[in-house]
Design an enzyme around this catalytic site. Structure first.
Site, PDB file in Angstrom:
ATOM      1  N   SER A 183      -8.632   1.370   0.894  1.00  0.00           N
ATOM      2  CA  SER A 183      -7.927   0.967  -0.321  1.00  0.00           C
ATOM      3  C   SER A 183      -7.728   2.101  -1.439  1.00  0.00           C
ATOM      4  CB  SER A 183      -8.542  -0.072  -0.982  1.00  0.00           C
ATOM      5  OG  SER A 183      -9.578   0.268  -1.564  1.00  0.00           O
ATOM      6  N   LYS A 184      -6.862   2.207  -2.338  1.00  0.00           N
ATOM      7  CA  LYS A 184      -6.635   3.215  -3.224  1.00  0.00           C
ATOM      8  C   LYS A 184      -7.721   3.905  -3.688  1.00  0.00           C
ATOM      9  CE  LYS A 184      -2.254   3.125  -5.439  1.00  0.00           C
ATOM     10  NZ  LYS A 184      -1.295   2.070  -4.996  1.00  0.00           N
TER      11      LYS A 184
END
Ligand code: GLU
Length: 465
Positions: A240-241
């Site tokens: 994820s980010k």
């Protein structure tokens, strides 16, 4: 059989690199077998899907060079067909109307949870006489799936996987408002698009069992399935980010070459001996879905960056120059015209040896487009002592009388160092500061040659006063 694969993203705002890898595997598999690679935009959720998000997907795929065959299919245009198949199943006795209200379903769910069972539709309308239908309730259509035996999938990556049919309930294929459910729409579309191999993330494996039941009910041959592991971060959590860049277009902005990202995504979870650098043609030739690992792969940004450096060194100099100019275009401190472009192109063979991303490459080339007097980095300013300035004046005189080819420049500087009893480095250091405003650059002779006589002498003069 002609192999036909598809990439079926939901347009939700970005093209995640996990999805891009799914697209890549579908593309490589199709190309390896001389088949077709199709794109279907799964935009049935009209609230979440936007044209802008579709554009992002198309742009990402184009940038990665994943060319599609045939027209893009938009799932939202096919709802009438999805409904038609649901009614066909109804007519065949493989599906039934379910008149349960939302309230009944909620109670069913709560009771199951209270009794420690997993919440599942209890099949109460499965064999009930439709004449008992309550007035005014619009029914949903549910699949009348077998309750005995197992549903088995021979997955090309996961091997044989099975679920007992008793574990699954009769899923809704058409909602009471007439819209298809996602699981049903995918089956109908894959069938109508004549997809032979569904390659997708292993988060879809549970959907597959339910979809296979739809295929069986209609009497369609299911495609072959390959569920590939998701990409995780270094800590083992789903990527994820917070791990770093995840969107394909972000990697583009961060200075990665598409061929490097492709190579990296291919190697992430797929191997062919210890081959690391696999170009596009070779990837198509070698790709074998059976060689995909079953375990999750971990994204290693450092490894990707190193691979990018390898591809930058292999890349064409004109193309890199173009990329660099594009990246420098917004900088107000630079004078970017054809002269600067010529200098950057001239020094590109040396510049690209040192850069691991296009961002680094652009940074390292920026000095070529600076305007005299150059701003000096503190370290470079430190090199320009009173003594060094005097030295630069003499060097300038020597260079003024030198032909500006790399070879003559090298010979002239060596001759100067020898004549004045210095080491070459003692001459090159202040000269580099004068020419670049920094302490790092490619070889001083190549740097001089790229700047050209007038500019080089002007920079030396400005730094020596
Ligand atoms: N639309 C799904 C997704 O974006 C993929 C469905 C499929 O590949 O069958 O995850």
């Amino acid at each position: 059989m002609t192999v036909r694969t598809r990439f079926a993203p939901s347009p939700t705002g970005l093209l995640h690199i996990g999805s891009a890898r799914t697209a890549l595997f579908n593309y490589l598999f199709a190309r390896h077998h001389g088949g077709a690679f199709l794109l279907r935009i799964e935009d049935t959720d009209r609230e979440r899907s936007t044209d802008a998000a579709t554009q992002v997907i198309l742009e990402g795929l184009d940038w990665l060079g994943l060319t599609r065959d045939e027209q893009t299919v938009f799932q939202s245009t096919r709802v009438a067909r999805h409904a038609e198949v649901a009614h066909q199943l109804l007519a065949q006795g493989q599906a039934y109307y379910c008149y349960c209200t939302a309230e009944e379903l909620r109670q069913m769910r709560e009771q199951a949870l209270a009794e420690g069972r997993s919440p599942r539709y209890d099949g109460r309308w499965r064999d009930r006489d439709p004449r008992e239908a309550p007035a005014g309730v619009k029914p949903a259509i549910r699949l009348k799936a077998p309750r005995d035996g197992d549903t088995v999938v021979e997955d090309l990556v996961q091997g044989t996987v099975r679920v007992a049919n008793a574990e699954m309930d009769d899923l809704i294929i058409l909602r009471s408002d007439g819209t298809p459910t996602y699981l049903h729409a995918v089956v109908v579309d894959d069938h109508d698009m004549a997809i032979t191999h569904v390659i997708r993330g292993d988060d879809h494996l549970t959907n597959t069992f339910r979809q296979v039941r739809i295929y069986q009910a209609i009497g369609w041959e299911p495609p072959a399935f390959a569920h590939i592991p998701l990409i995780h971060g270094a800590d083992g959590a789903k990527l994820s980010k917070r791990h770093g860049a995840v969107s394909v277009l972000e990697f583009r902005e961060d200075g990665f070459l598409p061929e490097a990202l492709r190579n990296y995504l291919l190697r992430l979870g797929w191997s062919h001996g210890d081959l690391e650098v696999v170009d596009s043609d070779e990837a198509i030739r070698l790709f074998d879905i059976h060689a995909v690992n079953r375990g999750a792969s971990r994204m290693d940004y450092a490894k990707l960056t190193n691979l990018n450096g390898i591809y930058i060194r292999k890349a064409d100099d004109d193309r890199l120059t173009h990329e660099v100019l594009r990246r420098l275009a917004h900088r107000p401190d630079l004078s970017l015209g054809s002269i600067a472009a010529g200098r950057i192109r001239a020094l590109m063979p040396q510049l690209k040896e040192r850069a691991k991303t296009l961002v680094e490459l652009a940074d390292s080339a920026a000095f070529l487009a600076k305007v005299v007097p150059l701003p000096m980095e503190p370290k470079a300013a430190g090199q320009l002592t009173a003594e060094a300035r005097l030295l630069l004046r003499d060097v300038g005189e020597t260079l003024a009388a030198t032909d500006f080819s790399t070879q003559s420049l090298d010979a002239a500087l060596r001759g100067f160092a020898e004549r004045t009893g210095r080491k070459l480095g003692q001459v090159a250091q202040p000269l580099r500061a004068a020419l670049t405003g920094s302490t790092v650059s490619p070889g001083i002779d190549a740097t001089l040659a790229a700047l050209g006589r007038d500019e080089a002498l002007a920079r030396i003069a400005a730094a020596s006063t």
